[in-house]
Every structure is written in structure tokens, then in C-alpha cells.
Design a protein around this motif. Structure first.
Motif, mmCIF file in Angstrom:
data_model
loop_
_atom_site.group_PDB
_atom_site.id
_atom_site.type_symbol
_atom_site.label_atom_id
_atom_site.label_comp_id
_atom_site.label_asym_id
_atom_site.label_seq_id
_atom_site.Cartn_x
_atom_site.Cartn_y
_atom_site.Cartn_z
ATOM 1 N N CYS A 90 0.831 -1.210 0.000
ATOM 2 C CA CYS A 90 0.000 0.000 0.000
ATOM 3 C C CYS A 90 0.860 1.253 0.000
ATOM 4 N N PRO A 91 0.337 2.373 -0.525
ATOM 5 C CA PRO A 91 1.090 3.634 -0.492
ATOM 6 C C PRO A 91 1.138 4.208 0.915
ATOM 7 N N HIS A 92 1.998 5.203 1.083
ATOM 8 C CA HIS A 92 2.176 5.855 2.379
ATOM 9 C C HIS A 92 0.844 6.336 2.956
ATOM 10 N N SER A 93 -0.039 6.843 2.113
ATOM 11 C CA SER A 93 -1.295 7.414 2.592
ATOM 12 C C SER A 93 -2.183 6.393 3.292
ATOM 13 N N ASP A 94 -2.037 5.112 2.967
ATOM 14 C CA ASP A 94 -2.862 4.067 3.583
ATOM 15 C C ASP A 94 -2.127 3.291 4.668
ATOM 16 N N ARG A 96 -0.429 3.978 7.597
ATOM 17 C CA ARG A 96 -0.554 4.161 9.043
ATOM 18 C C ARG A 96 -1.807 3.474 9.582
ATOM 19 N N ARG A 97 -2.952 3.653 8.891
ATOM 20 C CA ARG A 97 -4.190 2.993 9.348
ATOM 21 C C ARG A 97 -4.031 1.483 9.337
ATOM 22 N N LEU A 101 -4.118 -1.224 12.618
ATOM 23 C CA LEU A 101 -5.087 -2.308 12.697
ATOM 24 C C LEU A 101 -4.418 -3.680 12.813
ATOM 25 N N ILE A 102 -3.293 -3.839 12.159
ATOM 26 C CA ILE A 102 -2.663 -5.161 12.084
ATOM 27 C C ILE A 102 -1.653 -5.386 13.199
ATOM 28 N N SER A 238 -9.466 6.120 13.706
ATOM 29 C CA SER A 238 -10.019 6.340 12.370
ATOM 30 C C SER A 238 -11.501 6.674 12.463
ATOM 31 N N GLY A 239 -12.049 7.113 11.330
ATOM 32 C CA GLY A 239 -13.475 7.367 11.280
ATOM 33 C C GLY A 239 -14.259 6.076 11.391
#
Length: 451
Positions: A90-94, A96-97, A101-102, A238-239
Motif C-alpha cells: 500500500c502507499p504511504h497514505s494508507d 498508518r491505518r 489495525l494489524i 479512524s473514522g
């Protein structure tokens, strides 16, 4: 700042093809020659131009600045074909979330439970060997690590037909992905038998695993395995719509885990057994350690602190033969690497194999020397020069899991068995999804019977 001049270009380039021929013919030799040109070297693979980072400090900078040097380039483009938008690809934008979670699935308190799979499966596999049997070592370690991965993901074993199909598809992907990394379009889309098998496997594997995810969610039962952890993971930062992983996202994470855990651990374990066969004096020391610590029984998680030499053998194996030998990034902004400006969109290559074999970083770099990792060593290796699991925020989330698995497997194998090299056999590196030892056949000798 003084103009540094042009970035040096690697020797041996050809018209149109660039450096594609030497990279395909002998990639390890090609890579290890690059540092003589400088800390940053330009290469060309057909129409693709890229920069290879040869200096450990600059590689560390690339790995730490994951926003500027985002996941991208041929290695990750090919991995995304299979794993989609999983944690590794995944790219940097995804990232951290997904990491939040993992991460609980790899909390230290979970590792003893995962380690039990390595203990059980290794004892089971080696228990079927016969004294004097000739083993295809890589095939043995691939099957072993695949079974351990399945047990870690699914405490209840999937139906045999689904499991067999998933493992067959994994092998097809592993055997083709590195060639596709350096195959420019449109050659990668030609309807060859190899390409057809690859595309069938990469389409079918996620479908197979998605079926297992939806079945498990429907039961609502927490089995305490990695899949259950992913199904129940929450991210309260997160939302509401992003606080849990969807079934599609979980499928991508499982595909990622299969790709990252199975072939890489299998390759490292096979290389370790090969190196021990080539260095009987170190093998004897290992046997003395496992005899003292284990007394003939399989290794468990509780034994790890006392398996010091076993751990150093695996660390030195990862230095000499890092499975993730060649990776890529993409510049998302104009930046600098060392003295040189690097424009947005530039493809960056870096190689653990290239760093790990530099004589100024590792004295006598081609020598198998587990004691270079011993505490109190006069010249401890530089931290940024050892990257078998990457570095920075994108460092492999399962590095400790993988290390534990390999140490337990190696200790359990060698407490009962000695694997002897066959006279005249020629072992060569195969550069697939991981760098694996091809042609590695060894004779299994039962230590209890031969004492």
C-alpha cells in the motif's frame, strides 16, 4: 552548492536494452559491481531509467522517509498485481491505518502461540525422514513454512483441495514474479504459457482466500489465530467507516502474509542448512548447543533465549543470502540523495545483497561467520547496513515472528538430523520472489543412529 555533475551510469549498457541483459544474466554480480561507480548509480532497463542506491546511509534515508520515497517501482507494481493494497504494497497514505489495525496481531504476547505451529510442524516433517534419504531441501522448507503459515492464519485447517490449490498458485507466483519485475511492457502481456499460468494463479489465489475469510466471519467464532485477530481488529483513531478491516482488505492482508512469510522463510532456512553443510566446524558447534538446550526434543518458544548460536547462524544467513534481495521505491517529490538532485517520479532501486557484501561494511564479506554477530565483537556491523527486513516505518511487521520461526525450525531439525551435501552437487541462487538455493539436495543423517 557546487554542481556535482551527472549521476554516474553503470557500465555494460546496450542500445535499447540498457542493462537488462547483465541484470538477467547474473544479477548478483551486476549489483555488487555498482558501488565502484559511486553512492548513486544510474541504470536502464529497456525504457525504464532508475537510480541504484549503494551507500547504507543513503539507503537508510530512503527507508526512513517513506513519504518522499513511497512504495512503487517494478517490484511493488508486480507485488500489487497479487496482493492488492496490502500492508507491504500500500502507499504511504494508507499505511498508518493498516499498520495500527494489524500491529496487535504481532504483539509479543501473541508470538508464543504462533511459535507452537513452527514447533509442531517441524517435528512432524522431520519425523517422516529416513536415515540416508536424499532431500530436495528447498522443496522441504517451502512445504514446511507454508504449513506453518497456514496454521498461524487458520487454526482450523482449510479443506485440502482449497489448501492445495492455494499453495500451487503461490508457487506459480513465486517462480514468475522476479522475471516480471524486469520485463517491460508489452512483453509482460504476451500470451505465453508462463504468462497465462501466472495470471490464472494471481487471480485465483485471492478468490480462494476471500472464500475462507467470508466463511470465518459468518461463524463469528474467535479461534485465537491471525485471521481472528484481523477480523476483530479496531482502530479507534479512524473514522467509523475505517475502524475495521473489510473482507476484501483482510483478503489482501492474508495474501500479503502468505507471500511475505512462506517463500522468504523457506529460502533463508534452506540457505542456512546449505551453509552448515559447507562449514562442519560451525555445524558441530550448533549440534552442541541444541543438544545442551533441547536434549533431543523439539525447540519451543521458551528455548529461544538460549539458542544464541542458532540465532546468529540465521542472522549471518540473512546477511549472505537475504531473500528480499532487490526492492524499489518511487520519488513523490523533488528531493536530494547525497550530493545529487532527484526529480519527482524517479524510480529508486536498493538491494540488501549489495549492502551486505560490501567489504568496507563487513570484513571478508563472502565468509560465513556467525560470530561477527556475537555480543562484544570488536567490529559490530553497522545497523543501517543490515536490512533483510527493510527499515523505517515500513520495516516488516512480522520480522520477529519470522526470526522465531526460522530459529525454532533450524534447532528442531538439527537436534536430530545432520544434512550432508552431495558430492559434485552445484547449488546456485534462484532469483524468484525470494533469493532461493536452486539444486540443493542433501542427505539426511540420523544423528541418534550414527553416534
Amino acid at each position: 552548492m557546487k554542481d556535482p555533475g551527472p549521476i554516474p551510469t553503470a557500465a555494460g549498457g546496450l542500445p535499447l536494452l540498457g542493462h537488462l541483459v547483465p541484470l538477467l544474466r547474473n544479477p548478483l554480480e551486476f549489483l555488487t559491481r555498482l558501488p565502484r561507480h559511486g553512492d548513486l548509480v544510474r541504470v536502464r532497463l529497456g525504457p525504464l531509467q532508475a537510480l541504484v542506491v549503494c551507500d547504507p546511509a543513503l539507503v537508510s534515508h530512503v527507508l526512513r522517509d517513506e513519504r518522499t520515497f513511497d512504495k512503487g517501482g517494478p517490484a511493488f507494481d508486480r507485488a500489487r498485481e497479487v496482493a492488492g493494497n496490502g500492508l507491504v504494497t500500500c502507499p504511504h497514505s494508507d499505511h498508518r491505518r493498516q499498520r495500527r489495525l494489524i500491529q496487535p496481531a504481532f504483539h509479543p504476547t501473541r508470538l508464543p502461540g504462533y511459535a507452537q505451529a513452527a514447533t509442531t510442524r517441524t517435528a512432524e516433517a522431520t519425523g517422516s525422514w529416513q536415515d540416508g534419504e536424499i532431500l530436495d531441501v528447498l522443496a522441504v522448507t517451502q512445504e514446511l513454512t507454508a504449513r506453518i503459515t497456514v496454521d498461524t492464519l487458520f487454526s482450523t485447517t482449510p479443506p485440502p483441495d482449497l489448501l492445495t490449490q492455494a499453495l500451487d498458485d503461490l508457487n506459480t507466483i513465486f517462480n514468475n514474479i522476479s522475471v516480471r519485475m524486469v520485463t517491460p511492457p508489452p512483453l509482460d502481456r504476451l500470451p505465453t504459457r508462463r504468462n497465462r499460468r501466472y495470471h490464472q494463479a494471481r487471480a485465483r489465489l485471492p478468490r480462494t482466500l476471500h472464500h475462507l475469510v467470508t466463511e470465518r466471519r459468518a461463524t463469528g467464532i474467535d479461534h485465537g489465530d491471525l485471521l481472528s485477530m484481523l477480523l476483530t481488529a479496531h482502530d479507534h483513531d479512524s473514522g467509523p467507516a475505517e475502524q475495521m478491516l473489510t473482507d476484501d482488505e483482510i483478503t489482501e492482508q492474508i495474501v500479503t502474509f502468505f507471500l511475505a512469510a512462506t517463500e522468504t522463510s523457506a529460502a533463508a532456512l534452506a540457505w542456512a542448512l546449505h551453509l552448515l553443510g559447507q562449514h562442519p566446524e560451525i555445524e558441530e558447534r550448533l549440534h552442541a548447543e541444541v543438544d545442551t538446550v533441547l536434549g533431543g526434543r523439539p525447540a519451543t518458544h521458551a528455548d529461544l533465549p538460549r539458542l544464541e548460536l542458532t540465532g546468529r547462524i540465521l542472522t549471518e544467513t540473512l546477511r549472505l543470502w537475504p531473500p528480499a534481495w532487490f526492492l524499489t521505491r518511487t520519488c513523490t517529490a523533488d528531493t536530494h540523495l547525497g550530493r545529487y538532485p532527484v526529480p519527482i517520479g524517479t524510480t529508486i532501486f536498493y538491494s540488501a545483497h549489495l549492502l551486505h557484501r560490501q567489504a568496507d561494511l563487513y570484513p571478508d564479506p563472502d565468509r560465513f561467520d556467525p560470530d561477527r554477530w556475537a555480543s562484544g565483537h570488536l567490529l559490530p556491523p553497522r545497523r543501517e547496513a543490515f536490512i533483510p527486513f527493510g527499515g523505517g516505518a515500513r520495516k516488516c511487521i512480522g520480522d520477529r515472528y519470522a526470526t522465531n520461526e526460522m530459529v525454532l525450525a533450524l534447532a528442531t531439525i538439527t537436534t536430530r538430523w545432520r544434512l550432508q551435501p552431495l558430492p559434485g552437487s552445484r547449488v546456485r541462487p534462484i532469483l524468484g520472489a525470494a533469493m532461493s538455493p536452486g539444486g540443493l539436495r542433501m542427505r539426511a543423517v540420523n544423528r541418534e543412529l550414527r553416534q
